[in-house]
Design a protein around this motif. Structure first.
Motif, PDB file in Angstrom:
ATOM      1  N   LEU A  74     107.428 -23.687 -50.643  1.00  0.00           N
ATOM      2  CA  LEU A  74     106.429 -23.377 -49.629  1.00  0.00           C
ATOM      3  C   LEU A  74     106.909 -23.745 -48.231  1.00  0.00           C
ATOM      4  CD1 LEU A  74     103.354 -24.707 -51.616  1.00  0.00           C
ATOM      5  CD2 LEU A  74     103.674 -22.329 -50.905  1.00  0.00           C
ATOM      6  N   ALA A  75     107.758 -24.789 -48.159  1.00  0.00           N
ATOM      7  CA  ALA A  75     108.245 -25.268 -46.865  1.00  0.00           C
ATOM      8  C   ALA A  75     109.629 -24.729 -46.545  1.00  0.00           C
ATOM      9  CB  ALA A  75     108.261 -26.794 -46.866  1.00  0.00           C
ATOM     10  N   ALA A  76     110.007 -23.628 -47.152  1.00  0.00           N
ATOM     11  CA  ALA A  76     111.331 -23.054 -46.924  1.00  0.00           C
ATOM     12  C   ALA A  76     111.575 -22.833 -45.431  1.00  0.00           C
ATOM     13  CB  ALA A  76     111.462 -21.731 -47.674  1.00  0.00           C
ATOM     14  N   PRO A 123      99.715 -25.805 -50.534  1.00  0.00           N
ATOM     15  CA  PRO A 123     100.221 -24.542 -49.982  1.00  0.00           C
ATOM     16  C   PRO A 123      99.834 -24.330 -48.524  1.00  0.00           C
ATOM     17  CG  PRO A 123      99.303 -24.207 -52.171  1.00  0.00           C
ATOM     18  CD  PRO A 123      98.947 -25.610 -51.771  1.00  0.00           C
ATOM     19  N   LYS A 178     111.944 -25.278 -43.270  1.00  0.00           N
ATOM     20  CA  LYS A 178     111.572 -26.485 -42.544  1.00  0.00           C
ATOM     21  C   LYS A 178     112.476 -27.635 -42.982  1.00  0.00           C
ATOM     22  CE  LYS A 178     106.674 -25.090 -42.827  1.00  0.00           C
ATOM     23  NZ  LYS A 178     106.382 -24.704 -41.458  1.00  0.00           N
ATOM     24  N   ALA A 219     101.969 -27.249 -46.352  1.00  0.00           N
ATOM     25  CA  ALA A 219     103.430 -27.163 -46.369  1.00  0.00           C
ATOM     26  C   ALA A 219     103.941 -25.897 -45.693  1.00  0.00           C
ATOM     27  CB  ALA A 219     103.945 -27.233 -47.808  1.00  0.00           C
ATOM     28  N   SER A 220     103.165 -24.828 -45.769  1.00  0.00           N
ATOM     29  CA  SER A 220     103.604 -23.555 -45.178  1.00  0.00           C
ATOM     30  C   SER A 220     103.076 -23.350 -43.760  1.00  0.00           C
ATOM     31  CB  SER A 220     103.134 -22.388 -46.061  1.00  0.00           C
ATOM     32  OG  SER A 220     101.702 -22.354 -46.131  1.00  0.00           O
ATOM     33  N   HIS A 221     102.299 -24.270 -43.253  1.00  0.00           N
ATOM     34  CA  HIS A 221     101.680 -24.079 -41.938  1.00  0.00           C
ATOM     35  C   HIS A 221     102.752 -23.997 -40.853  1.00  0.00           C
ATOM     36  CE1 HIS A 221      99.082 -24.576 -38.464  1.00  0.00           C
ATOM     37  NE2 HIS A 221      98.043 -24.392 -39.263  1.00  0.00           N
ATOM     38  N   PRO A 222     102.655 -23.043 -39.949  1.00  0.00           N
ATOM     39  CA  PRO A 222     103.709 -22.867 -38.936  1.00  0.00           C
ATOM     40  C   PRO A 222     103.851 -24.041 -37.976  1.00  0.00           C
ATOM     41  CG  PRO A 222     101.813 -21.423 -38.502  1.00  0.00           C
ATOM     42  CD  PRO A 222     101.615 -21.994 -39.871  1.00  0.00           C
ATOM     43  N   SER A 228     107.755 -26.933 -55.917  1.00  0.00           N
ATOM     44  CA  SER A 228     106.750 -26.035 -55.344  1.00  0.00           C
ATOM     45  C   SER A 228     106.597 -26.257 -53.850  1.00  0.00           C
ATOM     46  CB  SER A 228     105.405 -26.236 -56.045  1.00  0.00           C
ATOM     47  OG  SER A 228     105.485 -25.916 -57.416  1.00  0.00           O
ATOM     48  N   VAL A 229     106.550 -27.536 -53.457  1.00  0.00           N
ATOM     49  CA  VAL A 229     106.437 -27.876 -52.036  1.00  0.00           C
ATOM     50  C   VAL A 229     107.654 -27.358 -51.275  1.00  0.00           C
ATOM     51  CG1 VAL A 229     106.449 -29.796 -50.397  1.00  0.00           C
ATOM     52  CG2 VAL A 229     104.924 -29.859 -52.372  1.00  0.00           C
ATOM     53  N   GLN A 249     113.230 -31.007 -44.765  1.00  0.00           N
ATOM     54  CA  GLN A 249     112.592 -31.554 -45.964  1.00  0.00           C
ATOM     55  C   GLN A 249     113.226 -32.878 -46.361  1.00  0.00           C
ATOM     56  OE1 GLN A 249     112.302 -28.746 -49.211  1.00  0.00           O
ATOM     57  NE2 GLN A 249     111.850 -27.034 -47.850  1.00  0.00           N
TER      58      GLN A 249
END
Length: 417
Positions: free
Chosen positions: A178-180, A152, A182, A155-158, A174-175, A184
Motif C-alpha cells: 500500500l505504501a509503494a 489502507p 514511500k 499507508a496509501s495517503h498522498p 500488505s502495508v 519504509q
C-alpha cells in the motif's frame, strides 16, 4: 522547530514520563495484561529512548565534500522526510510508540500514530504527555480503529511520506504494498535463537533462557524462541531450565509478585496451546508447564523439540522455552538459518573463536555474546534480515531513516567553478 527546541520537548517528555511511571505502568497492565514488573521496566525503557532522542536531535548534521578538482564544494543537508505514519503492535503499547515517535520528532517530522486496536489507550495518554511537554499539536496525530479499515487509507495517503511499522509478516507485506514508493521501515518479527555451548555457565544460561522466553509472556519479537543446546550438556541444562521456568509465577498481572500475565487474547493462547500439543505429537517431551486457563498460558519447557515442528519453525508468541539438541556448530547454524526469520541471536560460550565462527555464519541482524537475543539498547541498530523487515530502528539509525539528504554545491575555494 529548531533542533534545540525538539531536544527540549523530548527531554521534558522523558521527565514527565518518569514522574508518572506508576500511572503509565498501571494503564499498560490494564489494557495489555503484561505484568506490573514488566510494565514498570517498559516505562523506564521508554523514558530512556526519549532521553537518547533528545541528545541525538542536536547531532543531526551533514558533511562538506570538496570535489577532487577543487572547483566546487558540496554540502549535504539532512532534512525531515515529511509526515511519518507509525503503526504499532499490542505487545509493548508504550515503548513501541516511543521508538516511532521519538526519532520522528527528533528529525522534525510530523507524526501520525496508528496504535494497535487492542491497546490504544497508552498511545493516547502518551500523545497527551507529548503535547504537555511542548510538542506542537500540528506535529502529532493519533488515529484509533480497526487496521483493515485504517491501514489502507493511511499507508496509501498522498500526504504520508514514510511508513514505520511493527507487526506480523503478512500485515507488513500488505502495508508495504500500500505504501509503494514511500520510505519504509518495517520490523516484522523474529524467531530468535539462543545457543548454549558445552563450556557455557549453565546456571546463568538457564536463568537467561527462562527470562528471555517468558518476558512479556513470550509476546516479544526479540524473545527467545529456540534454544540450541549442545548434546553433551543438554540434560543438565534442561533440568536447570525447568527449575527456573517452574519458579515463574503466572497469574494476575496487577500483583507485584507476578512474573507473567495472560496473553493478549484467548485466541492467542489457543494457538500456543495447540503448537505445544503438536510439538509433543511430533516427538518433543513436555517437561513442565503448558497448561492454559483462558488467555493465561503457564510457562512451558519442552525438550528434544524437532526443528521442523510449527512451535519453532514459526514465531510463537507465548511463554515457551523449546530445547533443540544439536551435535555441534554446523548443525546449530543450519537449523537456525533454516527459518524465514533472522532478527537477533544470543551465544553463551567462553570460547571467543567459537563465538566468532557462529557470529560469521548466522543470518541475523545482531549476535550477542553472553546475552540473549532479547538484549536491546537505544544506542545500537535494531532490525533483521530475510522476512524480518526493512531498515533499522535504534534512535540514531531511525532518525537517519527519517531524513533525506539535500546536496548543495557552490564554487570551491581553489577554483572559480
Amino acid at each position: 522547530m529548531t533542533p534545540q527546541q525538539r531536544s527540549a520537548v523530548l527531554s521534558r517528555a522523558a521527565a514527565l514520563l518518569e514522574s508518572r511511571a506508576e500511572e503509565f505502568s498501571a494503564l499498560i497492565t490494564s489494557e495489555s495484561g503484561v505484568c506490573r514488573k514488566e510494565t514498570l521496566r517498559e516505562v523506564s525503557r521508554a523514558a530512556g529512548n526519549l532521553k537518547v532522542a533528545a541528545a541525538e536531535a542536536e547531532r543531526i548534521r551533514g558533511e562538506s565534500i570538496p570535489l577532487p578538482d577543487g572547483t566546487r564544494l558540496a554540502v549535504t543537508l539532512p532534512e525531515p522526510v515529511g509526515v511519518v505514519l507509525g503503526i504499532t503492535p499490542f505487545n509493548r503499547p508504550l515503548n513501541q510508540v516511543v521508538v516511532k515517535a521519538a526519532p520522528a520528532l527528533a528529525a522534525g517530522c510530523p507524526l501520525l500514530l496508528k496504535p494497535s486496536e487492542k491497546t490504544p489507550l497508552t498511545a493516547l495518554a502518551f500523545a497527551e504527555l507529548l503535547i504537555e511537554a511542548g510538542c506542537a499539536k500540528d506535529m502529532l496525530g493519533v488515529v484509533t480503529g480497526e487496521p483493515g479499515e485504517l491501514g489502507p487509507l493511511l499507508a496509501s495517503h498522498p500526504d504520508v511520506a514514510m511508513v514505520t511499522f511493527t507487526g506480523s509478516v503478512a500485515t507488513g507485506h500488505s502495508v508495504a504494498a500500500l505504501a509503494a514508493g514511500k520510505r519504509q521501515l518495517l520490523e516484522l518479527g523474529g524467531n530468535d535463537p539462543l545457543f548454549v555451548l558445552p563450556d557455557a555457565d549453565l546456571p546463568h544460561a538457564a536463568r537467561l533462557a527462562a527470562g528471555g522466553a517468558c518476558a512479556t509472556a513470550g509476546q516479544s519479537c526479540r524473545g527467545i524462541k529456540r534454544i540450541f543446546v549442545w548434546e553433551e550438556v543438554a540434560d543438565e541444562f534442561t533440568d536447570l531450565l525447568s527449575t527456573e521456568v517452574a519458579g515463574k509465577q503466572a497469574g494476575d498481572p496487577r500483583r507485584s509478585d507476578t512474573d507473567l500475565g495472560p496473553l493478549i487474547s484467548e485466541e492467542a493462547a489457543l494457538v500456543v496451546e495447540r503448537r505445544i500439543a503438536d510439538a509433543v505429537r511430533d516427538g518433543a517431551r513436555l517437561v513442565t508447564g503448558g497448561e492454559r486457563d483462558g488467555a493465561l498460558v503457564h510457562p512451558a519447557v519442552l525438550d528434544r523439540v524437532p526443528a521442523d515442528t510449527e512451535l519453532v519453525r514459526e514465531e510463537t508468541f507465548g511463554p515457551v522455552a523449546p530445547v533443540i539438541r544439536v551435535r555441534g556448530a554446523d548443525e546449530a547454524v543450519r537449523l537456525s538459518n533454516s527459518t524465514a526469520y533472522g532478527l537477533q541471536a544470543g551465544v553463551l560460550t567462553r570460547d571467543s573463536a567459537r563465538f566468532w565462527d557462529l557470529a560469521a555464519r548466522l543470518r541475523v541482524g545482531a549476535v550477542n555474546l553472553g546475552e540473549g537475543p532479547h538484549f536491546d539498547s537505544p544506542h545500537i541498530p535494531f532490525g533483521g534480515v530475510k522476512a524480518c523487515g526493512i531498515g533499522r530502528e535504534g534512535i540514531r539509525y531511525a532518525i537517519a531513516e527519517m531524513t533525506v539528504t539535500k546536496t548543495v554545491t557552490l564554487p570551491g575555494p581553489y577554483g572559480t567553478g
